[in-house]
Design a protein around this motif. Structure first.
Motif, mmCIF file in Angstrom:
data_model
loop_
_atom_site.group_PDB
_atom_site.id
_atom_site.type_symbol
_atom_site.label_atom_id
_atom_site.label_comp_id
_atom_site.label_asym_id
_atom_site.label_seq_id
_atom_site.Cartn_x
_atom_site.Cartn_y
_atom_site.Cartn_z
ATOM 1 N N PHE A 47 -24.139 -30.442 24.159
ATOM 2 C CA PHE A 47 -25.321 -30.740 23.951
ATOM 3 C C PHE A 47 -26.332 -31.408 24.560
ATOM 4 O O PHE A 47 -25.269 -32.282 24.815
ATOM 5 C CB PHE A 47 -24.658 -31.842 22.233
ATOM 6 N N ARG A 48 -27.746 -30.977 24.889
ATOM 7 C CA ARG A 48 -28.330 -31.025 25.618
ATOM 8 C C ARG A 48 -27.507 -31.262 27.479
ATOM 9 O O ARG A 48 -27.510 -31.603 28.325
ATOM 10 C CB ARG A 48 -29.211 -32.537 25.838
ATOM 11 N N GLY A 49 -26.900 -30.088 27.258
ATOM 12 C CA GLY A 49 -25.967 -30.229 28.778
ATOM 13 C C GLY A 49 -24.992 -31.337 29.190
ATOM 14 O O GLY A 49 -23.883 -30.522 30.036
ATOM 15 N N TYR A 50 -24.050 -31.705 28.122
ATOM 16 C CA TYR A 50 -22.711 -32.086 28.421
ATOM 17 C C TYR A 50 -22.136 -31.209 27.051
ATOM 18 O O TYR A 50 -22.233 -31.117 25.762
ATOM 19 C CB TYR A 50 -23.387 -33.611 27.785
ATOM 20 N N SER A 51 -20.702 -31.258 27.302
ATOM 21 C CA SER A 51 -19.480 -30.378 26.383
ATOM 22 C C SER A 51 -18.645 -31.356 26.010
ATOM 23 O O SER A 51 -18.289 -32.687 26.563
ATOM 24 C CB SER A 51 -19.019 -30.055 27.628
ATOM 25 N N SER A 52 -17.808 -31.085 25.061
ATOM 26 C CA SER A 52 -17.008 -31.452 24.598
ATOM 27 C C SER A 52 -15.874 -30.052 23.896
ATOM 28 O O SER A 52 -16.470 -29.762 22.895
ATOM 29 C CB SER A 52 -17.602 -31.800 23.116
ATOM 30 N N SER A 53 -14.980 -30.072 25.046
ATOM 31 C CA SER A 53 -14.307 -29.260 24.945
ATOM 32 C C SER A 53 -12.568 -28.955 24.155
ATOM 33 O O SER A 53 -12.427 -30.644 25.038
ATOM 34 C CB SER A 53 -14.466 -28.082 26.182
ATOM 35 N N PRO A 54 -11.792 -28.248 23.486
ATOM 36 C CA PRO A 54 -10.676 -28.212 24.135
ATOM 37 C C PRO A 54 -9.308 -27.596 25.200
ATOM 38 O O PRO A 54 -8.275 -27.940 25.214
ATOM 39 C CB PRO A 54 -10.525 -27.410 22.344
ATOM 40 N N LEU A 55 -10.317 -27.349 25.704
ATOM 41 C CA LEU A 55 -9.334 -26.873 27.371
ATOM 42 C C LEU A 55 -9.667 -27.579 28.322
ATOM 43 O O LEU A 55 -10.669 -28.610 29.127
ATOM 44 C CB LEU A 55 -10.704 -25.508 27.772
ATOM 45 N N LEU A 56 -8.501 -27.629 28.990
ATOM 46 C CA LEU A 56 -8.209 -28.918 30.074
ATOM 47 C C LEU A 56 -8.796 -29.032 31.571
ATOM 48 O O LEU A 56 -9.085 -27.390 31.852
ATOM 49 C CB LEU A 56 -7.135 -28.949 29.927
ATOM 50 N N GLY A 57 -9.096 -29.685 31.799
ATOM 51 C CA GLY A 57 -10.513 -29.020 33.303
ATOM 52 C C GLY A 57 -12.243 -29.341 33.153
ATOM 53 O O GLY A 57 -12.338 -29.102 33.908
ATOM 54 N N VAL A 58 -11.975 -28.677 31.876
ATOM 55 C CA VAL A 58 -13.518 -28.890 31.538
ATOM 56 C C VAL A 58 -14.664 -30.475 31.594
ATOM 57 O O VAL A 58 -13.714 -31.710 31.208
ATOM 58 C CB VAL A 58 -14.358 -28.049 30.056
ATOM 59 N N ALA A 59 -15.950 -30.306 32.466
ATOM 60 C CA ALA A 59 -16.196 -31.341 32.317
ATOM 61 C C ALA A 59 -16.713 -32.315 31.265
ATOM 62 O O ALA A 59 -17.719 -31.808 30.196
ATOM 63 C CB ALA A 59 -17.172 -31.683 33.535
#
Length: 231
Positions: A47-59
């Motif tokens: 969302f507008r360059g910011y992430s929400s991920s299930p992958l550990l290590g993603v910012a």
């Protein structure tokens, strides 16, 4: 002082998707997905360059709330989208911008989920679907209230073989809530259970891809999630 975008149940029914990130991509301005995990239930939401991920290590840059309870994992702030039953969502609100009210890793904003209760859904509904690559989904939901007490139950099951070799996935969730309302007091007791086995085999060399588009390079790449949440 921040822009917010709200989606209710009617929008979810019009924008059919098996997972919450896909619904957000189709209905929220500025949202898009990246399927780096090669599994339809493990997508990265940006969302507008910011992430929400299930992958550990993603910012991580978005905080996810169920009511007043934060769903981001405590270690790496990742979010397991497969543990959220999309059919039980009553409405959601995406609040843009950084604010300390939502805690750490909320630079991109916060997503607040409100799930159904016996007072917001008083009916019985059964959905059965099937599709390509062995995809089968089943969902049963039932809600009731007598004006003072109410309950709601949602049972969901999904499975698919995947379009590549050795890419089977299976997940099921159970959500229930008991509610009480009167002139002075109101309250809800929520329970959420989820269990999933998700195969997300990664990229492969182009030479192998040209020979067989269903092939994989390494296997298995399996993620097993389980949750028991009482609110």
């Amino acid at each position: 002082p921040f822009k917010s975008q709200k989606i209710d149940t009617s929008a979810f029914e019009l924008i059919y998707a098996d997972d919450l990130p896909s619904s957000l991509e189709r209905s929220i301005g500025g949202a898009h997905l990246i399927d780096a995990q090669s599994n339809p239930f493990q997508k990265d939401l940006f969302f507008r360059g910011y992430s929400s991920s299930p992958l550990l290590g993603v910012a991580q840059g978005l905080s996810i709330f169920l009511g007043s309870t934060r769903l981001n994992e405590p270690l790496g702030q990742e979010i397991n989208w497969d543990m959220i039953p999309i059919s039980a969502v009553s409405n959601l609100t995406l609040i843009s911008g950084a604010t300390p009210l939502f805690g750490l890793n909320s630079l991109g904003g916060a997503l607040s989920l409100e799930l159904k209760t016996g007072f917001s859904f008083e009916d019985t509904k059964i959905d059965l679907n099937t599709g390509s690559w062995g995809r089968h989904t089943a969902n049963i939901e039932h809600g009731y209230n007598n004006g003072r007490t109410g309950y709601y139950v949602n049972l969901s099951y999904k499975e698919e073989d995947g379009w590549r070799d050795l890419s089977e996935s299976e997940l099921h969730t159970l959500y229930g809530v008991f509610s009480y309302r009167d002139e002075l007091i109101s309250g809800d007791l929520f329970y959420l259970y989820g269990n999933s086995d998700l195969a997300g085999n990664g990229a492969l060399p182009e030479e192998l891809l040209r020979q067989d588009r269903d092939s994989i390079f390494t296997a298995p790449d399996l993620t097993e999630n389980q949750t028991n949440l009482v609110i």
